[in-house]
Design a protein around this motif. Sequence first.
Motif, PDB file in Angstrom:
ATOM      1  N   ILE A   3       0.844  -1.197   0.000  1.00 58.59           N
ATOM      2  CA  ILE A   3       0.000   0.000   0.000  1.00 58.59           C
ATOM      3  C   ILE A   3       0.878   1.244   0.000  1.00 58.59           C
ATOM      4  O   ILE A   3       1.784   1.381   0.826  1.00 58.59           O
ATOM      5  CB  ILE A   3      -0.917   0.029   1.239  1.00 58.59           C
ATOM      6  N   LYS A   4       0.600   2.150  -0.925  1.00 55.06           N
ATOM      7  CA  LYS A   4       1.312   3.427  -0.982  1.00 55.06           C
ATOM      8  C   LYS A   4       0.295   4.565  -0.974  1.00 55.06           C
ATOM      9  O   LYS A   4      -0.771   4.460  -1.581  1.00 55.06           O
ATOM     10  CB  LYS A   4       2.192   3.498  -2.233  1.00 55.06           C
ATOM     11  N   ILE A   5       0.630   5.648  -0.273  1.00 56.24           N
ATOM     12  CA  ILE A   5      -0.248   6.812  -0.168  1.00 56.24           C
ATOM     13  C   ILE A   5       0.392   7.982  -0.893  1.00 56.24           C
ATOM     14  O   ILE A   5       1.585   8.254  -0.727  1.00 56.24           O
ATOM     15  CB  ILE A   5      -0.489   7.199   1.305  1.00 56.24           C
ATOM     16  N   ARG A   6      -0.395   8.662  -1.698  1.00 52.75           N
ATOM     17  CA  ARG A   6       0.099   9.855  -2.397  1.00 52.75           C
ATOM     18  C   ARG A   6      -0.959  10.954  -2.368  1.00 52.75           C
ATOM     19  O   ARG A   6      -2.142  10.706  -2.094  1.00 52.75           O
ATOM     20  CB  ARG A   6       0.430   9.512  -3.862  1.00 52.75           C
ATOM     21  N   GLY A  73       0.038  -0.846  -7.030  1.00 50.71           N
ATOM     22  CA  GLY A  73       0.035   0.041  -8.186  1.00 50.71           C
ATOM     23  C   GLY A  73      -1.335   0.461  -8.692  1.00 50.71           C
ATOM     24  O   GLY A  73      -1.432   1.274  -9.609  1.00 50.71           O
ATOM     25  N   GLU A  74      -2.417  -0.079  -8.106  1.00 53.51           N
ATOM     26  CA  GLU A  74      -3.778   0.262  -8.538  1.00 53.51           C
ATOM     27  C   GLU A  74      -4.444   1.169  -7.501  1.00 53.51           C
ATOM     28  O   GLU A  74      -4.421   0.879  -6.309  1.00 53.51           O
ATOM     29  CB  GLU A  74      -4.619  -1.008  -8.709  1.00 53.51           C
ATOM     30  N   ASP A  75      -5.035   2.285  -7.971  1.00 53.49           N
ATOM     31  CA  ASP A  75      -5.722   3.191  -7.055  1.00 53.49           C
ATOM     32  C   ASP A  75      -6.869   2.459  -6.377  1.00 53.49           C
ATOM     33  O   ASP A  75      -7.724   1.858  -7.042  1.00 53.49           O
ATOM     34  CB  ASP A  75      -6.250   4.410  -7.811  1.00 53.49           C
ATOM     35  N   ALA A  76      -6.895   2.519  -5.043  1.00 57.69           N
ATOM     36  CA  ALA A  76      -7.849   1.705  -4.293  1.00 57.69           C
ATOM     37  C   ALA A  76      -8.706   2.478  -3.298  1.00 57.69           C
ATOM     38  O   ALA A  76      -9.854   2.103  -3.048  1.00 57.69           O
ATOM     39  CB  ALA A  76      -7.110   0.604  -3.550  1.00 57.69           C
ATOM     40  N   GLY A  77      -8.162   3.539  -2.697  1.00 57.60           N
ATOM     41  CA  GLY A  77      -8.906   4.249  -1.658  1.00 57.60           C
ATOM     42  C   GLY A  77      -8.642   5.742  -1.688  1.00 57.60           C
ATOM     43  O   GLY A  77      -7.620   6.198  -2.214  1.00 57.60           O
ATOM     44  N   PHE A  78      -9.574   6.494  -1.091  1.00 57.76           N
ATOM     45  CA  PHE A  78      -9.505   7.953  -1.146  1.00 57.76           C
ATOM     46  C   PHE A  78      -9.981   8.538   0.179  1.00 57.76           C
ATOM     47  O   PHE A  78     -10.888   8.010   0.818  1.00 57.76           O
ATOM     48  CB  PHE A  78     -10.376   8.485  -2.281  1.00 57.76           C
ATOM     49  N   LEU A  79      -9.362   9.648   0.582  1.00 59.39           N
ATOM     50  CA  LEU A  79      -9.764  10.318   1.807  1.00 59.39           C
ATOM     51  C   LEU A  79      -9.444  11.802   1.700  1.00 59.39           C
ATOM     52  O   LEU A  79      -8.356  12.187   1.261  1.00 59.39           O
ATOM     53  CB  LEU A  79      -9.029   9.714   3.015  1.00 59.39           C
ATOM     54  N   ASP A 133     -14.574  -1.572  -3.951  1.00 59.20           N
ATOM     55  CA  ASP A 133     -15.077  -2.839  -3.415  1.00 59.20           C
ATOM     56  C   ASP A 133     -14.021  -3.938  -3.385  1.00 59.20           C
ATOM     57  O   ASP A 133     -13.902  -4.678  -2.405  1.00 59.20           O
ATOM     58  CB  ASP A 133     -16.289  -3.319  -4.226  1.00 59.20           C
ATOM     59  N   GLU A 134     -13.260  -4.034  -4.452  1.00 52.91           N
ATOM     60  CA  GLU A 134     -12.294  -5.128  -4.528  1.00 52.91           C
ATOM     61  C   GLU A 134     -11.114  -4.946  -3.566  1.00 52.91           C
ATOM     62  O   GLU A 134     -10.323  -5.858  -3.354  1.00 52.91           O
ATOM     63  CB  GLU A 134     -11.767  -5.283  -5.959  1.00 52.91           C
ATOM     64  N   TYR A 135     -10.992  -3.724  -2.978  1.00 54.09           N
ATOM     65  CA  TYR A 135      -9.906  -3.465  -2.029  1.00 54.09           C
ATOM     66  C   TYR A 135     -10.454  -3.098  -0.650  1.00 54.09           C
ATOM     67  O   TYR A 135      -9.797  -2.432   0.131  1.00 54.09           O
ATOM     68  CB  TYR A 135      -9.023  -2.325  -2.531  1.00 54.09           C
ATOM     69  N   HIS A 136     -11.673  -3.500  -0.364  1.00 54.34           N
ATOM     70  CA  HIS A 136     -12.316  -3.057   0.868  1.00 54.34           C
ATOM     71  C   HIS A 136     -11.709  -3.751   2.081  1.00 54.34           C
ATOM     72  O   HIS A 136     -12.321  -4.607   2.707  1.00 54.34           O
ATOM     73  CB  HIS A 136     -13.825  -3.301   0.806  1.00 54.34           C
ATOM     74  N   GLU A 137     -10.493  -3.334   2.386  1.00 54.05           N
ATOM     75  CA  GLU A 137      -9.798  -3.914   3.519  1.00 54.05           C
ATOM     76  C   GLU A 137      -9.413  -2.821   4.506  1.00 54.05           C
ATOM     77  O   GLU A 137      -9.088  -1.700   4.121  1.00 54.05           O
ATOM     78  CB  GLU A 137      -8.547  -4.658   3.056  1.00 54.05           C
ATOM     79  N   PHE A 138      -9.444  -3.163   5.776  1.00 52.64           N
ATOM     80  CA  PHE A 138      -9.152  -2.202   6.838  1.00 52.64           C
ATOM     81  C   PHE A 138      -7.765  -1.597   6.682  1.00 52.64           C
ATOM     82  O   PHE A 138      -7.554  -0.415   6.982  1.00 52.64           O
ATOM     83  CB  PHE A 138      -9.289  -2.886   8.201  1.00 52.64           C
ATOM     84  N   SER A 139      -6.817  -2.386   6.201  1.00 49.54           N
ATOM     85  CA  SER A 139      -5.442  -1.904   6.092  1.00 49.54           C
ATOM     86  C   SER A 139      -5.321  -0.688   5.185  1.00 49.54           C
ATOM     87  O   SER A 139      -4.516   0.215   5.431  1.00 49.54           O
ATOM     88  CB  SER A 139      -4.526  -3.021   5.592  1.00 49.54           C
ATOM     89  N   VAL A 140      -6.145  -0.635   4.129  1.00 50.12           N
ATOM     90  CA  VAL A 140      -6.123   0.511   3.214  1.00 50.12           C
ATOM     91  C   VAL A 140      -6.647   1.753   3.922  1.00 50.12           C
ATOM     92  O   VAL A 140      -6.049   2.843   3.849  1.00 50.12           O
ATOM     93  CB  VAL A 140      -6.966   0.226   1.950  1.00 50.12           C
TER      94      VAL A 140
END
Length: 207
Positions: A3-6, A73-79, A133-140
């Motif tokens: 997981i990488k944050i940018r 490498g795939e965008d998964a979450g947003f905040l 949905d496909e990355y709906h994990e707490f770690s993200v």
Amino acid sequence: MNIKIRKATEGDAPLLAESMLESSRSGKKKGIFDVIFETSDKKELLALLEKLSVTETKSYCHFSNFLVASVNGEDAGFLCGYEPRIATHEIFAKAMQELGFDGTYQDRLSSYLLVEPEFDKKTFLLDFMAVKDEYHEFSVLKELVQKSLLTARLKGYRIVQTMVEIGSVEMMMVYKKLGFSVIDERRDKHYEAEYGRAGIVRLQIQL
């Protein structure tokens, strides 16, 4: 899981529009942007939110306030994380003017304003948390929130808050698991009649 944050860029506008719409509806058919823009047409709302995220005026919906989490490498979450003392209602109204909307949208928000918490100048606010949905994990979600808390701390804030609708059980659990605690809630029958939820809970964490 890598997981990488940018920080979000202007090119992320379509993805940010989706995250704002998904988060605002929070499993319901109708959210605050349906009311603001007087439409529930998803395609139309996404187009408007995309434009709102790149206006010259930096409202709380501006792309510069967002973080993006990528998984392998795939965008998964947003905040979104912003300063309410800077991204005020007046700033949002100015951004709306850039899109061609006058102040009449504020009249349509009367029921929302009945439950909206009041934030002081010493508060940093988190909003629009969304994970594909496909990355709906707490770690993200954890990585996104922790990076946002670091951003708040570097800006000199010691209090970070967020809002969750009453009944959004999953989102409430996520924030509590990350150390946030409920400080108050506001309920109103008019809000419930319009949005299908009893009101809004405010959560807080001290840094």
